[in-house]
Scaffold this active site. Structure first.
Site, PDB file in Angstrom:
ATOM      1  N   SER A   6       0.816  -1.221   0.000  1.00  0.00           N
ATOM      2  CA  SER A   6       0.000   0.000   0.000  1.00  0.00           C
ATOM      3  C   SER A   6       0.846   1.266   0.000  1.00  0.00           C
ATOM      4  CB  SER A   6      -0.935   0.010   1.212  1.00  0.00           C
ATOM      5  OG  SER A   6      -0.193   0.049   2.417  1.00  0.00           O
TER       6      SER A   6
ATOM      7  N   LYS B 259      -6.235   4.569   8.062  1.00  0.00           N
ATOM      8  CA  LYS B 259      -5.103   5.366   7.587  1.00  0.00           C
ATOM      9  C   LYS B 259      -5.450   6.853   7.536  1.00  0.00           C
ATOM     10  CE  LYS B 259      -3.058   1.603   4.906  1.00  0.00           C
ATOM     11  NZ  LYS B 259      -2.745   1.054   3.579  1.00  0.00           N
TER      12      LYS B 259
END
Length: 810
Positions: A657, A700
């Site tokens: 990611s 996140k």
């Protein structure tokens, strides 16, 4: 290129409580059907319906998805329509006591046979001694004994008469019988005998020898006559006992006339009773002296009459339909049964009454549900289950015998035929491992029921979830929820699955959440669980597990961990990662930096070099090289060496990611253009420059938002995410409010160019018809730098080659 800034309504998909027609879940009926598991239910229905060999089921899916409750509910419904299976009993094998016999009887007959045999034994206990004490029996026995005595006396009388005829006296001595000559009715003493003529002495000795020979023959015949007497008494006993026992057993024979196994057993019982008549005379100990009674008690740990007991292993007298058994602790003995032992006078003994059933006996003729992980963790349970399923027989063996750990004699019960459908509950990983490494697994478990992790968040499922909530509340006797609370629970269920268009199917987790909400509603003295109670539950859960997250943020604010959230830097960006702590996940920014110089076209991942990077992370870094070679310098070699690192990272990194963030740092370092530190980045990239979806997008975003909020929101801070992650957004309300008030921005992008423009504020640039990037665009700056590095590398190689030639010429 227009930038896609997400609006507040794109960050959180609300569940409108106005769509509900109820004010409280108390008005809803219980949910009877299964939600969103059509595929799994079809597989279960097929697996239950098919009766061919090896078509057992493995239900695979995450824990908490309701596999056990769904399967148990479905199977119980099906089992109620099926016939009740047979009862099973173990009885003594009189010919080989170490091999007990198994009897099968119609449902409910096992306990009846046990009771009938117990009654029979009680009657035998009195009937047999009474029969052996009756006047008729005693008279007939006296006749036999008197006949023996008379026969013996007649023989001696005959011998005595013959001796008298020869004037020989027959004398009884302490050592037996002796013969002596007589004269005038008087026994001669030795001196008088010696005075007799020699011929007369010889004649007397010859007669005495004949008499002694006849006496010896009579003595030898004595045991034979006694055996004949005892045999006659035995026959008498048999006739008397048979007559008495026949009357008792005949009624049982009539009651069990349609069960050949039981009739054969009753015949064996009758024969054994007849052969052990004397045992019945001493069962009450009334005929034994105290010393013999003590010795008997020491030598016999169990009553002789226990051999006529019935060990009812499985009793279905109260069963309705086929059995459905779930085993929470599937040890080997809990599955296949065990043979218990009893200590007596320092030794262990056992018999058929100490055979205990296992779950396979209980589920025989029905269904057995097992947890695959628990089963595999128990020594020998998995192998034992496979052996039973393959042989279709339940053979009770102790592990000590199987492993040859002991040499003691034990029982060998007759195996019981098995007809059972086994259902294993487990995770997908276990299913894959068993398929891969155990060839027998695929032969025994041919049906897989795959449970969904989530269900669609459509109107029908939303209303069914509301019914499910009402069902769970009633089951656990919790407070009911109002419509707003139900809507908030559904929203949180989407957050649990990280998908605004889905709802989690792990209803066990939902049930736990409802229990916690009920507690907080009670603390607030609410009659119904409200949306505020649901919010309190979410906050309390986070509070309990957020110490590490808060500590990381504290050290970041104290600048122990170096994270910039304002300004610009070349070759540096804030990547976003997710940390997992049990069921709690949170996001935190990490500084990613890149340095470039002339080299051999290598992109060095420092995390991988020191073995802190996982394989997926390393793959993401290697993709960067493919993107650079495909995007830039089609006519020049890549003469670049670059190093990438997660600064201040001391643990393992896994996942791709951060690959887009790493690419942005490389582009920034090559173009010598700074990146905005107020914007954090997440997303994976492929070789074509497309930005791909990642996991943990909500955590996140919230992780970087919390840091910016603590330092003060400026309106310039934000996060870049993949556009394909928009449907996964279920952000906290404070993040939604900040975006709505333009204090925080969230950008959704599809490719690298969009991201680099947001981070630099400059045009990324695309090639024109001549294949050239626009002047002063980011891509043009990168390509120029790479061409320059390639030329410098080429010049350096030529210089080195010339220097080498000069050295060789010298």
């Amino acid at each position: 290129m227009p930038l896609q800034k997400l609006t507040a309504d794109m960050l959180y998909t609300r569940c409108d409580p106005e769509q509900f027609t109820f004010s409280s879940t108390d008005a809803l009926q219980d949910l009877e059907e299964i939600i969103g598991q059509d595929r799994a239910m079809e597989a279960i229905q097929f697996g239950i319906g098919i009766r061919q060999e090896g078509f057992n089921l493995y239900a695979l899916g995450p824990s908490g998805s309701g596999k056990r409750s769904v399967i148990t509910q479905f199977i119980k419904t099906q089992a109620a329509k099926e016939p009740v299976p047979l009862d099973w009993c173990y009885v003594d094998n009189f010919n080989a006591p170490h091999k007990p016999l198994a009897l099968s009887l119609p449902a409910g007959m096992g306990i009846r046979l046990q009771q009938d045999m117990a009654q029979l034994v009680e009657e035998l206990r009195t009937t047999v001694p009474r029969a052996l004490e009756s006047e008729e029996y005693l008279a007939r026995r006296r006749e036999i004994e008197e006949s023996y005595t008379e026969r013996q006396e007649q023989a001696f009388e005959s011998l005595h008469e013959e001796a008298n005829r020869h004037d020989i006296a027959m004398l009884r001595t302490p050592t037996g019988f002796a013969f002596a000559p007589r004269k005038n009715g008087k026994v001669l003493d030795p001196k008088e005998y010696e005075k007799l003529p020699t011929k007369e002495q010889e004649k007397i000795e010859a007669v005495v020898a004949q008499l002694q020979e006849r006496l010896q023959h009579m003595i030898q015949q004595g045991p034979k006559w006694r055996r004949e007497m005892l045999q006659e008494i035995k026959i008498l006993n048999r006739d008397v006992i048979m007559s008495a026992v026949d009357q008792l057993i005949d009624q049982m024979r009539h009651d069990y006339a349609e069960l050949p196994q039981v009739l054969a057993y009753l015949n064996a019982v009758e024969q054994d009773v007849v052969e052990h008549t004397e045992e019945f005379r001493t069962q009450d100990g009334s005929e034994l002296p105290i010393q013999e009674m003590l010795v008997s008690a020491m030598e016999q740990p169990a009553s002789f009459l226990n051999r006529y007991q019935i060990n009812t292993m499985i009793d279905h007298c109260q069963s309705q339909g086929a059995p459905v058994i779930y085993v929470d602790n599937p040890t080997y003995q809990n599955l296949v049964g065990r043979i218990e032992h009893q200590a007596h006078m320092g030794t262990l003994f056992t018999n058929f009454t100490m055979i205990k059933p296992g779950a396979l006996h209980q589920a025989n003729g029905g269904y057995l549900i097992l947890d695959a992980r628990k089963l595999l963790l128990q020594p020998y349970s998995w192998e034992g289950l496979k052996r039973v399923l393959e042989s279709k027989k339940i053979r009770i063996e102790s592990l000590s015998d199987i492993l040859s750990l002991t040499s003691t004699t034990s029982l060998e019960p007759e195996p019981i035929p098995l007809d059972v459908k086994v259902v294993l509950l487990g995770e997908r990983l276990l299913y894959a491992l068993l398929c891969e490494y155990d060839p027998e697994f695929s032969e025994l478990f041919k049906v897989a029921a795959d449970f969904n992790d989530s269900i669609d968040r459509d109107d029908q499922n939303i209303h069914q979830i509301a019914q499910l909530i009402a069902t769970l509340v009633r089951r656990d006797q919790l407070r009911h929820l109002n419509a707003e609370a139900v809507a908030r629970v559904i929203e949180h269920s989407s957050r649990m699955i990280e998908d605004a268009e889905k709802i989690t199917s792990r209803f066990g987790k939902v049930a736990d959440f409802l229990r916690e909400a009920d507690y907080w509603a009670g603390e607030a003295r609410h009659d119904l669980v409200t949306a505020e109670d649901v919010e309190h539950t979410i906050a309390a859960r986070e509070r309990r597990l957020s110490r590490i997250r808060e500590r990381l943020q504290e050290e970041t604010l104290r600048e122990t961990l170096l994270i910039e959230s304002e300004g610009e830097q070349i070759g540096q960006v804030n990547g976003l990662s997710v940390m997992q702590f049990g069921d709690y996940a949170f996001g935190h920014p990490s500084r990613i930096t890149a340095r470039v110089h002339i080299g051999k076209g290598e992109v060095i991942d420092i995390e991988r070099e020191v073995e802190l990077g996982g394989p997926i992370h390393s793959k993401g870094v290697l993709i960067l090289h493919g993107y650079l070679t495909g995007q830039y310098c089609p006519d020049h070699p890549i003469s670049l060496s670059a190093s990438l690192v997660f600064e201040q990272n001391y643990g393992e990194i896994e996942g791709d990611s951060a690959s887009s963030a790493e690419l942005y740092t490389l582009i920034s370092a090559l173009a010598n253009v700074p990146l905005k530190q107020a914007i954090a980045v997440t997303g994976s990239v492929n070789q074509l420059g497309q930005i791909q979806a990642i996991g943990g997008v909500n955590e996140k975003i919230e992780g970087f938002f919390d840091l910016c909020k603590a330092r003060g929101l400026t309106g310039e801070q934000g996060v870049i995410i993949p556009a394909s992650n928009i449907k996964h957004l279920m952000l906290k309300q404070e993040v939604v409010n900040a975006v709505q008030e333009q204090q925080f921005e969230i950008y959704a992008i599809d490719n690298v160019n969009e991201g680099i423009e947001i981070l630099t504020g400059k045009t990324a640039g695309s090639r024109n018809e001549q294949g050239v990037f626009p002047e002063q665009s980011i891509n043009q700056l990168v390509e120029d730098r790479l061409i320059l590095m390639a030329r410098q590398a080429h010049e350096s190689e030529n210089t080195d080659a010339e220097s080498s030639k000069e050295e060789d010429s010298k």
